[in-house]
Design an enzyme around this catalytic site. Structure first.
Site, PDB file in Angstrom:
ATOM      1  N   TRP A  37     -10.418  11.673  -3.000  1.00 43.15           N
ATOM      2  CA  TRP A  37      -9.069  11.639  -2.428  1.00 43.15           C
ATOM      3  C   TRP A  37      -7.991  11.978  -3.448  1.00 43.15           C
ATOM      4  O   TRP A  37      -6.981  12.584  -3.114  1.00 43.15           O
ATOM      5  CB  TRP A  37      -8.774  10.246  -1.821  1.00 43.15           C
ATOM      6  CG  TRP A  37      -9.754   9.850  -0.760  1.00 43.15           C
ATOM      7  CD1 TRP A  37     -10.774   8.949  -0.892  1.00 43.15           C
ATOM      8  CD2 TRP A  37      -9.844  10.356   0.587  1.00 43.15           C
ATOM      9  NE1 TRP A  37     -11.480   8.858   0.291  1.00 43.15           N
ATOM     10  CE2 TRP A  37     -10.931   9.704   1.216  1.00 43.15           C
ATOM     11  CE3 TRP A  37      -9.111  11.287   1.318  1.00 43.15           C
ATOM     12  CZ2 TRP A  37     -11.305   9.950   2.524  1.00 43.15           C
ATOM     13  CZ3 TRP A  37      -9.476  11.539   2.633  1.00 43.15           C
ATOM     14  CH2 TRP A  37     -10.562  10.881   3.221  1.00 43.15           C
ATOM     15  N   TYR A  84       0.860  -1.198   0.000  1.00 47.98           N
ATOM     16  CA  TYR A  84       0.000   0.000   0.000  1.00 47.98           C
ATOM     17  C   TYR A  84       0.888   1.236   0.000  1.00 47.98           C
ATOM     18  O   TYR A  84       2.120   1.121   0.026  1.00 47.98           O
ATOM     19  CB  TYR A  84      -0.922  -0.011   1.236  1.00 47.98           C
ATOM     20  CG  TYR A  84      -2.090   0.947   1.135  1.00 47.98           C
ATOM     21  CD1 TYR A  84      -2.978   0.897   0.064  1.00 47.98           C
ATOM     22  CD2 TYR A  84      -2.310   1.930   2.111  1.00 47.98           C
ATOM     23  CE1 TYR A  84      -4.051   1.784  -0.033  1.00 47.98           C
ATOM     24  CE2 TYR A  84      -3.385   2.811   2.025  1.00 47.98           C
ATOM     25  CZ  TYR A  84      -4.245   2.734   0.949  1.00 47.98           C
ATOM     26  OH  TYR A  84      -5.302   3.617   0.857  1.00 47.98           O
ATOM     27  N   ARG A 114      -6.886   2.753   3.086  1.00 54.68           N
ATOM     28  CA  ARG A 114      -7.639   1.500   2.969  1.00 54.68           C
ATOM     29  C   ARG A 114      -6.887   0.278   3.480  1.00 54.68           C
ATOM     30  O   ARG A 114      -7.451  -0.818   3.530  1.00 54.68           O
ATOM     31  CB  ARG A 114      -8.033   1.271   1.502  1.00 54.68           C
ATOM     32  CG  ARG A 114      -9.094   2.212   1.028  1.00 54.68           C
ATOM     33  CD  ARG A 114      -9.637   1.822  -0.310  1.00 54.68           C
ATOM     34  NE  ARG A 114     -10.849   2.565  -0.593  1.00 54.68           N
ATOM     35  CZ  ARG A 114     -12.056   2.214  -0.169  1.00 54.68           C
ATOM     36  NH1 ARG A 114     -12.216   1.113   0.523  1.00 54.68           N
ATOM     37  NH2 ARG A 114     -13.097   2.966  -0.446  1.00 54.68           N
TER      38      ARG A 114
HETATM   39  N1  LIG Z   1     -12.439  -0.832  -3.227  1.00 53.71           N
HETATM   40  C1  LIG Z   1     -11.000  -0.955  -3.345  1.00 53.71           C
HETATM   41  C2  LIG Z   1     -10.443   0.409  -3.752  1.00 53.71           C
HETATM   42  C3  LIG Z   1      -8.986   0.291  -4.168  1.00 53.71           C
HETATM   43  C4  LIG Z   1      -8.439   1.657  -4.556  1.00 53.71           C
HETATM   44  O1  LIG Z   1      -9.120   2.445  -5.248  1.00 53.71           O
HETATM   45  N2  LIG Z   1      -7.206   1.934  -4.151  1.00 53.71           N
HETATM   46  C5  LIG Z   1      -6.592   3.202  -4.440  1.00 53.71           C
HETATM   47  C6  LIG Z   1      -5.813   3.689  -3.225  1.00 53.71           C
HETATM   48  S1  LIG Z   1      -6.881   3.874  -1.833  1.00 53.71           S
HETATM   49  C7  LIG Z   1      -5.605   3.041  -5.588  1.00 53.71           C
HETATM   50  O2  LIG Z   1      -5.117   1.959  -5.855  1.00 53.71           O
HETATM   51  N3  LIG Z   1      -5.311   4.169  -6.221  1.00 53.71           N
HETATM   52  C8  LIG Z   1      -4.309   4.257  -7.250  1.00 53.71           C
HETATM   53  C9  LIG Z   1      -4.847   4.079  -8.643  1.00 53.71           C
HETATM   54  O3  LIG Z   1      -6.048   3.881  -8.826  1.00 53.71           O
HETATM   55  O4  LIG Z   1      -4.038   4.177  -9.566  1.00 53.71           O
HETATM   56  C10 LIG Z   1     -10.431  -1.427  -2.007  1.00 53.71           C
HETATM   57  O5  LIG Z   1     -11.072  -1.195  -0.984  1.00 53.71           O
HETATM   58  O6  LIG Z   1      -9.372  -2.064  -1.999  1.00 53.71           O
END
Ligand SMILES: N[C@@H](CCC(=O)N[C@@H](CS)C(=O)NCC(=O)O)C(=O)O
Length: 199
Positions: free
Chosen positions: A104, A8, A14
């Site tokens: 976010w 992460y 998350r």
């Molecule tokens: N519903 C998924 C959401 C996953 C998600 O959107 N993660 C974000 C970070 S909180 C991410 O990977 N963001 C980077 C991107 O989309 O490139 C979970 O709870 O794991």
């Protein structure tokens, strides 16, 4: 014991529910925190291009709440009956629905501020009132012992309080619940030792 690696960003976000549950289960794991600079390279290597990912002996699991549910069942924190499990999941989904509405990743600061402000000022009070009513006179959200819904409440409300310090002013019972989770010894230890990040 399998090898666990959590991937992460360097935030609670998350991944924090997974970290709480691993702490509760006393499972050692690699808390792999990647920088934003490294993300585009890592993104190509993980299922669905999203994090958190929990690798168990190299097998990647994705979706924070699916992982959370797996660990919560292992820990006996998912609810004691099928009905309780449904109530626990419902509280988690309710909290997650709200947290997911925050933009976010929005880069435009004006848009970001406006939406954050609207959610915190206009929408949060109704949710908090509903949660307060749901908790009622109980010690925990569901049943007569702690579940991962209480963990998730602590995690989400900690972040909401960073964004709006007086958010829980009218909700002493919800504050008390947060404090109760934070004082479970393994959770207190984790909070003490975790890297300090704003979110
Ligand atoms: N519903 C998924 C959401 C996953 C998600 O959107 N993660 C974000 C970070 S909180 C991410 O990977 N963001 C980077 C991107 O989309 O490139 C979970 O709870 O794991």
């Amino acid at each position: 014991m399998p090898h666990y690696k959590l991937i992460y960003f360097n935030i609670r976000g998350r991944a924090e529910i997974i970290r709480y549950l691993l702490a509760y289960l006393n499972i050692q794991y690699e808390d792999h925190r990647i920088s934003l600079d490294d993300w585009s390279a890592v993104k190509k290597t993980v299922p669905f291009g999203k994090i958190p990912i929990l690798e168990v002996d190299g097998v990647p699991l994705h979706q924070s709440l699916a992982i959370g549910r797996l660990l919560a069942r292992k820990a006996g924190l998912a609810g004691k009956t099928e009905m309780e499990e449904c109530h626990v999941d419902a509280i988690i989904d309710t909290l997650d629905d709200f947290m997911s509405r925050f933009p976010w990743a929005e880069k435009n600061q004006d848009i970001r501020d406006e939406v954050f402000n609207e959610l915190l000022t206009n929408d949060a009070p109704g949710l908090l009132q509903d949660l307060d009513l749901y908790l009622g006179k109980k010690d925990w959200f569901v049943g007569d012992s702690v579940t991962w819904a209480d963990f998730y409440w602590d995690i989400c409300s900690t972040t909401l309080l960073v964004l709006k310090h007086d958010l829980l002013e009218k909700h002493p019972k919800l504050v008390a619940l947060q404090k109760k989770v934070q004082s479970i010894p393994v959770i207190a230890d984790w909070i003490k030792q975790r890297p300090e990040t704003r979110l």
